[in-house]
Scaffold this motif. Structure first.
Motif, short mmCIF file in Angstrom:
data_model
loop_
_atom_site.label_atom_id
_atom_site.label_comp_id
_atom_site.label_asym_id
_atom_site.label_seq_id
_atom_site.Cartn_x
_atom_site.Cartn_y
_atom_site.Cartn_z
N VAL A 1 0.90 -1.10 0.20
CA VAL A 1 0.22 0.05 0.00
C VAL A 1 1.09 1.29 -0.04
O VAL A 1 1.77 1.36 0.86
CB VAL A 1 -0.85 0.05 1.09
CG1 VAL A 1 -1.68 1.38 1.30
CG2 VAL A 1 -1.92 -1.07 1.31
N VAL A 2 0.48 2.34 -0.74
CA VAL A 2 0.90 3.59 -0.81
C VAL A 2 -0.07 4.46 -0.70
O VAL A 2 -1.35 4.27 -1.25
CB VAL A 2 1.91 3.98 -1.98
CG1 VAL A 2 3.16 3.16 -2.13
CG2 VAL A 2 1.31 3.95 -3.24
N THR A 3 -0.06 5.64 0.12
CA THR A 3 -1.04 6.26 0.35
C THR A 3 -0.86 7.92 0.01
O THR A 3 0.30 8.36 0.36
CB THR A 3 -1.62 6.39 1.93
OG1 THR A 3 -1.97 5.03 2.09
CG2 THR A 3 -2.85 7.19 1.89
N ALA A 4 -1.70 8.48 -0.64
CA ALA A 4 -1.53 10.03 -0.88
C ALA A 4 -2.55 10.75 -0.18
O ALA A 4 -3.66 10.44 -0.51
CB ALA A 4 -1.55 10.24 -2.26
N ASN A 5 -2.20 11.54 0.72
CA ASN A 5 -3.26 12.26 1.22
C ASN A 5 -3.81 13.46 0.83
O ASN A 5 -3.03 14.18 0.21
CB ASN A 5 -3.00 12.38 3.11
CG ASN A 5 -2.56 11.25 3.53
OD1 ASN A 5 -3.48 10.02 3.57
ND2 ASN A 5 -1.55 11.04 4.23
N GLY B 1 -3.13 3.20 -3.13
CA GLY B 1 -2.52 2.75 -4.14
C GLY B 1 -2.17 1.07 -3.81
O GLY B 1 -1.43 1.19 -2.71
N THR B 2 -2.89 0.20 -4.49
CA THR B 2 -2.71 -1.28 -3.80
C THR B 2 -2.97 -2.30 -4.85
O THR B 2 -3.08 -1.97 -5.98
CB THR B 2 -3.50 -1.26 -2.56
OG1 THR B 2 -3.16 -2.54 -1.88
CG2 THR B 2 -4.85 -1.27 -2.87
N ILE C 1 -9.40 4.17 -4.23
CA ILE C 1 -8.59 2.82 -4.16
C ILE C 1 -8.04 2.91 -5.76
O ILE C 1 -9.04 2.63 -6.41
CB ILE C 1 -8.90 1.71 -3.75
CG1 ILE C 1 -9.53 1.86 -2.24
CG2 ILE C 1 -8.05 0.64 -3.72
CD1 ILE C 1 -10.21 0.72 -1.43
N VAL C 2 -6.76 2.75 -6.10
CA VAL C 2 -6.38 2.56 -7.65
C VAL C 2 -5.33 1.51 -7.50
O VAL C 2 -4.68 1.04 -6.58
CB VAL C 2 -5.89 4.05 -7.93
CG1 VAL C 2 -7.03 5.14 -8.04
CG2 VAL C 2 -4.60 4.57 -7.30
N PRO C 3 -5.02 1.09 -8.94
CA PRO C 3 -3.76 0.27 -8.87
C PRO C 3 -2.46 0.70 -8.30
O PRO C 3 -2.13 1.85 -8.66
CB PRO C 3 -3.97 -0.05 -10.43
CG PRO C 3 -5.23 0.04 -10.71
CD PRO C 3 -5.68 1.15 -9.89
N VAL D 1 -0.36 4.85 -9.22
CA VAL D 1 -0.45 5.91 -8.32
C VAL D 1 1.22 6.33 -8.08
O VAL D 1 1.39 7.31 -8.14
CB VAL D 1 -0.73 5.45 -6.83
CG1 VAL D 1 -0.38 6.55 -5.71
CG2 VAL D 1 -2.39 5.40 -6.70
N GLN D 2 1.74 5.60 -8.10
CA GLN D 2 3.39 5.40 -8.19
C GLN D 2 3.98 6.05 -9.43
O GLN D 2 4.83 7.22 -9.24
CB GLN D 2 4.15 3.99 -8.19
CG GLN D 2 3.90 3.48 -6.57
CD GLN D 2 4.65 2.11 -6.57
OE1 GLN D 2 4.60 1.22 -7.70
NE2 GLN D 2 5.16 1.58 -5.51
N GLN D 3 3.46 5.91 -10.50
CA GLN D 3 3.92 6.62 -11.65
C GLN D 3 3.34 8.03 -11.88
O GLN D 3 4.20 9.07 -12.44
CB GLN D 3 3.19 5.84 -13.01
CG GLN D 3 3.71 4.38 -13.39
CD GLN D 3 3.20 3.88 -14.61
OE1 GLN D 3 2.22 4.55 -15.35
NE2 GLN D 3 3.83 2.61 -14.86
N SER D 4 2.36 8.41 -11.19
CA SER D 4 1.69 9.65 -11.34
C SER D 4 1.65 10.61 -10.14
O SER D 4 1.85 11.81 -10.47
CB SER D 4 0.32 9.52 -11.78
OG SER D 4 0.19 8.59 -12.70
N LEU D 5 1.88 9.77 -9.06
CA LEU D 5 1.59 11.03 -7.85
C LEU D 5 2.86 10.77 -6.80
O LEU D 5 3.22 11.72 -6.33
CB LEU D 5 0.43 10.56 -7.06
CG LEU D 5 -0.86 10.85 -8.21
CD1 LEU D 5 -2.28 10.26 -7.52
CD2 LEU D 5 -1.12 12.44 -8.55
N THR D 6 3.11 9.38 -6.31
CA THR D 6 4.15 9.24 -5.21
C THR D 6 5.43 8.89 -5.64
O THR D 6 5.98 8.94 -4.75
CB THR D 6 3.50 8.13 -4.28
OG1 THR D 6 3.59 6.78 -5.32
CG2 THR D 6 2.04 8.32 -3.80
#
Length: 423
Positions: free
Chosen positions: A123-127, A145-146, A226-228, A232-237
């Motif tokens: 899990v990664v989380t963007a608040n 993202g999970t 909740i997204v793949p 999330v890693q590519q676009s946000l975190t």
């Protein structure tokens, strides 16, 4: 003298001093209402916290980074704010801190080394992610993202639409499953499935809406998307450390075994020695739930005990008022005894007066407490506990008998001659 006549005399005596009787009843009323309401509040808080814990399931473990000063991702969904800590975290020299990584999560999927684990969800989380749809905007409290296994592990069923699947994760598709709060904030009453949403400038497509979970205090569990994980890693975190890893055991009875297996693997991967301090924490939901239930139970009992003091004060008030009543009605008592009223009739009358005061106060207190539980207090809905109602009523009646006993006995022992001479 019949019981009916004794009751009639008692009621007439109470009616003769309406204000005094009301004020005496008020003390019992406040005590009973306070006991029932505080116990109801404690029960409501307990259920609210347990429901929040159960959202992750009773057979899940939440692994999160736990080291000072090191890098790595922020707190993942479900967080690590306490609970049971994994084995191997004894006080001792701190090893080189390592963040949780995707490779750690993959290592936990080895069935030979972790037979008690059913699924693993990194899990990664963007608040506070800003989302926009056709002019409507909403700040998503948690963008998670999970992997698809996350939905089952955290008990998040979809109400409409569907989940994303492993192919979506592999292809890093920008698809999204949203909570009810996000759906209402962006789409109102319209069906959001299939609609585009821009999150921090990145386009996503809504493919499902989660079943409503509800709020716990100040936290809205439905304000989530909740997204793949790769999307999330590519676009946000970015491709940094994980915020947490959600591990689902094969069953509630296998949670402790799964924790031991996970601990062994992570200790090996992170170079944690037997005397070292681990750079991660494992939150065991089952153990946390047991601890919370026990703590809330003690807290509720303490609240009830504090409220019961007001019942004691009300009982002292009954004694005081009944003593005054006996003094004021001394001549009346003497006349009744002189014309043949037995000691039992005098004793019964004053005992009955005290009991009626406490019983009426108790019933009114129950009514007020019931009305009070209809309101939400600090985000918690009080839950009536039937045993607290029975106990409070029983205690209120017992108080009437106990605290009214001395004044009633004093009235019954008055000699007729002395009573008639009383000015």
């Amino acid at each position: 003298m019949s019981q009916l006549e004794i009751l009639r005399f008692a009621l007439r005596g109470l009616a003769a001093n309406k204000l005094r009787s009301f004020l005496t009843t008020l003390g019992i009323l406040i005590g009973v209402a306070a006991v029932i309401l505080l116990v109801a509040f404690g029960e409501g808080a307990s259920q609210s916290i347990q429901q929040s814990i159960q959202r992750l399931g009773a057979n899940t473990l939440t692994i999160s980074a736990s080291f000072a000063g090191g890098g790595g991702g922020g707190g993942g969904f479900g967080g690590a704010g306490g609970g049971r800590v994994s084995a191997g975290q004894n006080a001792g020299p701190r090893t080189q801190a390592r963040p949780l990584t995707l490779e750690d999560a993959r290592a936990l999927t080895d069935r030979e080394q972790v037979p008690s684990v059913r699924s693993v969800s990194p899990v990664v989380t963007a608040n506070s992610a800003a989302a926009v749809h056709e002019g409507a905007s909403h700040t998503i409290a948690q963008l998670v993202g999970t992997y698809p296994s996350y939905f089952e592990a955290t008990n998040k069923p979809v109400e409409s639409g569907t989940y994303f699947v492993n192919d979506d994760v592999i292809a890093a598709r920008k698809v999204m499953v949203i909570g009810r709060t996000v759906a209402e904030g962006l789409f109102g009453t319209a069906d959001p499935v299939g609609k585009p949403v821009s999150v921090s400038g990145v386009p996503f497509t809504v493919i499902g809406v989660l079943k409503e979970s509800g709020s716990t205090g100040m936290q809205d569990a439905d304000d989530v998307a909740i997204v793949p994980l790769p999307a999330v890693q590519q676009s946000l975190t970015g491709f940094g450390a994980l915020g947490s890893i959600i591990v689902q055991a094969t069953g509630a009875d296998a949670t402790d075994s799964a924790q031991a297996e996970v601990t062994a693997i992570l200790n090996q991967r992170h170079g944690i020695t037997p005397t070292g301090t681990a750079d991660y924490r494992i939150l065991n939901q089952a153990t946390l739930q047991e601890t919370v239930s026990s703590t809330i139970g003690i807290f509720t009992a303490l609240l009830g005990a504090v409220a019961a003091i007001s019942l004691l004060v009300g009982g002292i008030g009954i004694t005081n008022i009944m003593l005054v009543t006996v003094t004021e009605r001394t001549r009346e008592i003497g006349i009744r005894k002189a014309i043949g009223a037995p000691r039992s009739a005098i004793l019964g009358q004053f005992l009955l007066e005290a009991t009626v005061l406490s019983l009426v106060g108790g019933l009114l207190g129950v009514a007020i407490a019931f009305a009070g539980t209809r309101f939400t207090i600090a985000g918690i809905s009080p839950v009536l506990v039937p045993s607290s109602i029975a106990l409070a009523l029983g205690v209120s009646v017992g108080i009437g008998l106990f605290f009214g006993g001395y004044p009633a006995n004093r009235a019954a022992k008055l000699r007729p001659i002395e009573a008639l001479r009383h000015e």
